[in-house]
Design an enzyme around this catalytic site. Structure first.
Site, mmCIF file in Angstrom:
data_model
loop_
_atom_site.group_PDB
_atom_site.id
_atom_site.type_symbol
_atom_site.label_atom_id
_atom_site.label_comp_id
_atom_site.label_asym_id
_atom_site.label_seq_id
_atom_site.Cartn_x
_atom_site.Cartn_y
_atom_site.Cartn_z
ATOM 1 N N HIS A 103 0.938 -1.256 0.027
ATOM 2 C CA HIS A 103 -0.118 -0.179 -0.015
ATOM 3 C C HIS A 103 0.905 1.237 -0.028
ATOM 4 C CE1 HIS A 103 -3.962 -2.173 0.868
ATOM 5 N NE2 HIS A 103 -3.093 -2.993 1.368
ATOM 6 N N ASN B 192 -10.234 -2.838 2.693
ATOM 7 C CA ASN B 192 -9.905 -2.778 1.272
ATOM 8 C C ASN B 192 -11.341 -2.657 0.320
ATOM 9 O OD1 ASN B 192 -7.416 -3.208 1.289
ATOM 10 N ND2 ASN B 192 -7.431 -5.458 0.947
HETATM 11 FE FE1 HDE Z 1 -2.374 -4.920 5.403
HETATM 12 N N1 HDE Z 1 -0.530 -3.946 5.724
HETATM 13 N N2 HDE Z 1 -1.789 -6.650 5.919
HETATM 14 N N3 HDE Z 1 -4.291 -5.727 4.684
HETATM 15 N N4 HDE Z 1 -3.084 -3.162 5.084
HETATM 16 C C1 HDE Z 1 -0.344 -2.766 5.889
HETATM 17 O O1 HDE Z 1 0.657 -1.295 7.248
HETATM 18 C C2 HDE Z 1 -0.750 -6.770 6.764
HETATM 19 C C3 HDE Z 1 -4.628 -7.115 5.098
HETATM 20 C C4 HDE Z 1 -4.271 -2.654 4.603
HETATM 21 O O2 HDE Z 1 -3.224 3.432 4.091
HETATM 22 C C5 HDE Z 1 1.176 -2.536 6.512
HETATM 23 O O3 HDE Z 1 0.966 0.920 7.725
HETATM 24 C C6 HDE Z 1 -0.682 -8.417 7.039
HETATM 25 C C7 HDE Z 1 -6.052 -7.131 4.752
HETATM 26 C C8 HDE Z 1 -4.257 -1.258 3.979
HETATM 27 O O4 HDE Z 1 -1.525 3.380 5.358
HETATM 28 C C9 HDE Z 1 1.419 -3.772 7.155
HETATM 29 C C10 HDE Z 1 -1.781 -8.829 6.348
HETATM 30 C C11 HDE Z 1 -6.526 -5.922 4.642
HETATM 31 C C12 HDE Z 1 -3.091 -0.712 4.159
HETATM 32 C C13 HDE Z 1 0.338 -4.670 6.415
HETATM 33 C C14 HDE Z 1 -2.386 -7.801 5.713
HETATM 34 C C15 HDE Z 1 -5.251 -4.844 4.518
HETATM 35 C C16 HDE Z 1 -2.488 -1.836 4.544
HETATM 36 C C17 HDE Z 1 1.994 -1.682 5.515
HETATM 37 C C18 HDE Z 1 -2.208 -10.362 6.424
HETATM 38 C C19 HDE Z 1 -7.949 -5.736 4.177
HETATM 39 C C20 HDE Z 1 -2.651 0.637 3.855
HETATM 40 C C21 HDE Z 1 2.037 -0.345 5.793
HETATM 41 C C22 HDE Z 1 -2.457 -10.911 7.494
HETATM 42 C C23 HDE Z 1 -8.825 -5.717 5.174
HETATM 43 C C24 HDE Z 1 -3.007 1.522 5.216
HETATM 44 C C25 HDE Z 1 1.331 -0.260 6.949
HETATM 45 C C26 HDE Z 1 -2.406 2.826 4.899
HETATM 46 C C27 HDE Z 1 -0.982 -1.793 5.175
HETATM 47 C C28 HDE Z 1 0.047 -6.039 7.017
HETATM 48 C C29 HDE Z 1 -3.637 -7.929 4.968
HETATM 49 C C30 HDE Z 1 -5.580 -3.533 4.306
HETATM 50 C C31 HDE Z 1 2.750 -4.304 6.499
HETATM 51 C C32 HDE Z 1 0.409 -8.743 7.755
HETATM 52 C C33 HDE Z 1 -6.861 -8.303 4.785
HETATM 53 C C34 HDE Z 1 -5.685 -0.697 3.609
HETATM 54 O O5 HDE Z 1 1.337 -3.680 8.243
#
Ligand code: HDE
Length: 686
Positions: free
Chosen positions: A75, A148
């Site tokens: 992201h 999302n």
């Molecule tokens: Fe994320 N995800 N994600 N994700 N995600 C990040 O956090 C992660 C997942 C989502 O505008 C990171 O600040 C793991 C689902 C958004 O700043 C990180 C898993 C959904 C954003 C991270 C998921 C999301 C992130 C990277 C699997 C929808 C952007 C930068 C377990 C429900 C937020 C940050 C923004 C960002 C980890 C799966 C949505 C690395 C480990 C499912 C919208 O922490």
């Protein structure tokens, strides 16, 4: 700075004001030393060498060298805006969450939309999931709903997330492709992960090429809990529904938009909000109890499954309005730190193994990105309600405990204390069982909802899914990966499998992948289709009007009025940005030069040309592409008679159809704008 206007900078340390004209404030170093010359370094003589004592120069360069922070590992490319959430239906019967108690109450929010795979500078219209992260500054702390634009996810357990993302991003040896999944590694991994098949249907659908952030839904994805004052819990899934309606672009448009305007989505949000056309989303909840969860054929803790709206209706509880752009992109959009762990009393997590893993990752990643455990001191992350704790020091600490006591309990009568009544209490779930590294059997159905999604689409949308699979898999070099991927498709739909195999030039269908659990038939869910839920409105959309010299200005005026009445924006395109002159000598300025504004940037187009102008357009490649693309992309088109007679035949090798209107009289404009409400003339075969 050359503009002679007053500017107020609302920075992190409050406001600074610059006065117009000759009265600019004096430039200083970081510590306030006035600067006499910001054009030249300090040297010996007129031609050097430089002197190390030039603190003003060194400080400026030192700071510049350190301007970048690590981009988000996923992201990375995103765009944020401020707004408010207003409660329209109280959830006080189900939760003690303060934000859901009083109808009419407004809560500030900050939203960041994003793509997942691309780097920070990648193009907006990559085929990709869009992040939809909302920070609610509630009276009892910040609640982050980090969602999302798709209600399910690729994987079931957080331990696979690094693998998924490694496979999706650029391949590690060559460092390409950028911001796209159309490559071997992604499809290799996916084809080995049957649990991702439901998500595959979503990412190959038009959901991943939205027309703009304003026209997409958002989802919390996981099952969460609402908890009332007595500690009783109800399961909940969160939904955002755009009041503007949903809309996507066509793949051919996406590819071209990325070249013509890689900031298409950013610009759209910036323009809409700055113009006062504030985008809105309704927040809806699907609430259900343990009995429903037990009877539902899939596990409600499995993030690769959704609960159809037809089974559990979405109850609308409030509206979010985005009404203010950031003052500074870095300070707000880049530094905003969302965390799934940021919840408030009355909301709780479920045991979804993906969510549990996220709760670790988001806190961890912010430390890496923002470099200090004090990232919540940054104004965009700080709560807007009173807060008090005894955490202290660390890099960039802005709020340290005041007074003698920085520990608790203390007998000085100082400092904050816990509050059992007001404070957050976790839902008291009864948990038990052996400690094991397993995947629950209840997560084993990988295809039934993929099939349900596919069968819930209109025929046009089903074709787009097949086309997208063919496109992506055609970029895969290794035929074994293509075959492995296609082998999953008969478990979803036989026609889809045949179409894709045929589109890839396979001589026969590969043997079906064996499902871990037999596919079950579920009723189609019309709520999953974009087209079945089309808005029938052109409000918030953009009409591109190509003008030539010598036109009747009244035709243009009528069209502009009708478009504005329909709530649409008009952008004038001409051969020169200086504009055109009408047959009566009126000058009409253009917004865009023709070769910088292909028709893919517009939702519908008009060609207002004089006889001479139409002839000229007929000889210009870029003008012909403008019209030919609008036609091929099934857009509604309106043309003057001269354009129809002299320009159309040169640009398009097809008959006119009902999606094409003639602007022979000002009265034709309104009918055209009404027709544009359908957004595309899908009946056209092009
Ligand atoms: Fe994320 N995800 N994600 N994700 N995600 C990040 O956090 C992660 C997942 C989502 O505008 C990171 O600040 C793991 C689902 C958004 O700043 C990180 C898993 C959904 C954003 C991270 C998921 C999301 C992130 C990277 C699997 C929808 C952007 C930068 C377990 C429900 C937020 C940050 C923004 C960002 C980890 C799966 C949505 C690395 C480990 C499912 C919208 O922490």
């Amino acid at each position: 700075m050359t503009a002679k206007e007053d500017i107020t900078y609302k920075g992190q340390g409050g406001e600074t004001h610059q006065t117009a004209g000759e009265n600019y404030e004096t430039m200083t170093t970081q510590v306030g030393m006035p600067i006499s010359d910001d054009q030249n370094t300090l040297k010996i003589g007129t031609r050097g060498p430089h002197l190390l004592e030039d603190q003003a120069f060194r400080e400026k360069l030192f700071h510049f060298d350190h301007e970048r922070i690590p981009e988000r590992v996923v992201h990375a490319r995103g765009y944020g805006a401020h707004g408010v959430f207003e409660l329209t239906d109280s959830l006080a019967d189900l939760t003690r969450a303060d934000i859901f108690q009083r109808v009419g109450e407004k809560t500030d929010v900050f939203v960041r939309f994003s793509t997942v795979a691309g780097n920070k500078g990648s193009a907006d219209l990559a085929r990709d999931v869009r992040g939809f992260a909302v920070k609610f500054y509630t009276k009892e702390g910040n609640w982050d709903l980090v969602g999302n634009n798709i209600p399910v996810f690729f994987i079931q357990d957080a331990i696979k997330f690094p693998d998924l993302i490694h496979a999706a991003k650029q391949e590690p040896d060559r460092a390409f492709p950028q911001a796209q999944t159309a490559h071997d590694n992604f499809w290799d991994f996916i084809s080995l992960m049957p649990e991702s098949m439901h998500m595959v249907m979503w990412i190959m659908s038009d959901r991943t090429i939205p027309r703009s952030f304003r026209f997409m839904e958002g989802f919390g994805v996981h099952t969460f809990r609402l908890v009332d004052a007595d500690g009783k819990s109800t399961f909940v899934k969160f939904h955002w529904k755009p009041k503007q309606g949903m809309q996507s672009v066509l793949w051919d448009e996406a590819v071209k938009i990325n070249g013509a305007d890689p900031d298409f989505h950013r610009r759209d949000l910036w323009d809409a909000i700055r113009m006062g056309d504030y985008p809105q989303w309704d927040l809806g909840v699907q609430v259900f109890d343990d009995d429903f969860a037990d009877a539902f054929p899939f596990d409600v803790l499995d993030a690769t499954k959704l609960i159809p709206e037809e089974d559990v209706p979405v109850r609308i509880v409030g509206t979010m309005t985005l009404n203010r752009m950031v003052d500074n992109f870095f300070a707000e959009t880049e530094q905003v730190a969302f965390q799934t762990g940021n919840i408030v009393p009355g909301i709780d997590h479920s045991n979804d193994p993906l969510l549990q893993g996220r709760n670790f990752s988001y806190l961890d990643t912010q430390l890496k990105r923002l470099g200090s455990p004090n990232f919540n001191h940054i104004p965009i992350n700080a709560p807007k309600c009173p807060f008090g704790h005894l955490q202290q020091d660390g890099h960039m600490a802005m709020h340290n405990p005041v007074g003698r006591a920085n520990y608790e309990p203390n007998s000085h009568g100082l400092g904050p204390r816990e509050n059992p009544e007001k404070g957050f209490r976790s839902f008291e779930a009864e948990e038990g069982g052996a400690k094991r590294r397993v995947r629950s059997e209840s997560f084993a159905d990988h295809y039934s909802q993929a099939r349900q999604f596919y069968l819930s689409q209109t025929e046009i949308e089903q074709d787009h899914i097949a086309d997208a699979l063919i496109f992506e898999l055609s970029k895969v070099e290794n035929p074994a990966i293509r075959e492995r991927m296609v082998s999953h498709l008969p478990n979803i739909d036989n026609d889809l499998a045949s179409k894709v195999a045929e589109g890839l030039g396979m001589e026969e269908l590969p043997a079906d992948a064996t499902p871990a659990k037999e596919v079950i038939e579920t009723a189609p869910s019309p709520a999953l289709s974009i087209l079945a839920n089309a808005p029938d409105s052109f409000a918030g959309r953009k009409l591109g009007v190509l003008l030539t010299d010598g036109i009747e200005a009244k035709l243009f005026d009528a069209l502009k009025d009708a478009a504005e009445k329909a709530g649409a924006v008009v952008e004038i395109v001409a051969e020169k940005v200086g504009g055109v002159t009408s047959n009566r000598g009126r000058k009409i300025e253009a917004d865009q030069k023709l070769d910088g504004a292909p028709s893919v940037l517009y939702d519908a187009v008009a060609i207002i040309a004089s006889a001479e102008g139409a002839d000229k357009l007929a000889g210009m490649h870029v003008a012909k592409t403008f019209l030919a693309d609008a036609h091929a992309h099934k857009k509604f088109i309106i043309m003057t008679e001269a354009a129809q007679e002299q320009f159309w035949p040169a640009a398009v090798n097809s008959d006119l159809d009902e999606g094409i209107h003639i602007l022979d009289d000002p009265s034709a404009a309104e009918g055209f704008l009404d027709a544009c409400g359908k957004l595309r003339y899908w009946e056209r075969s092009a």
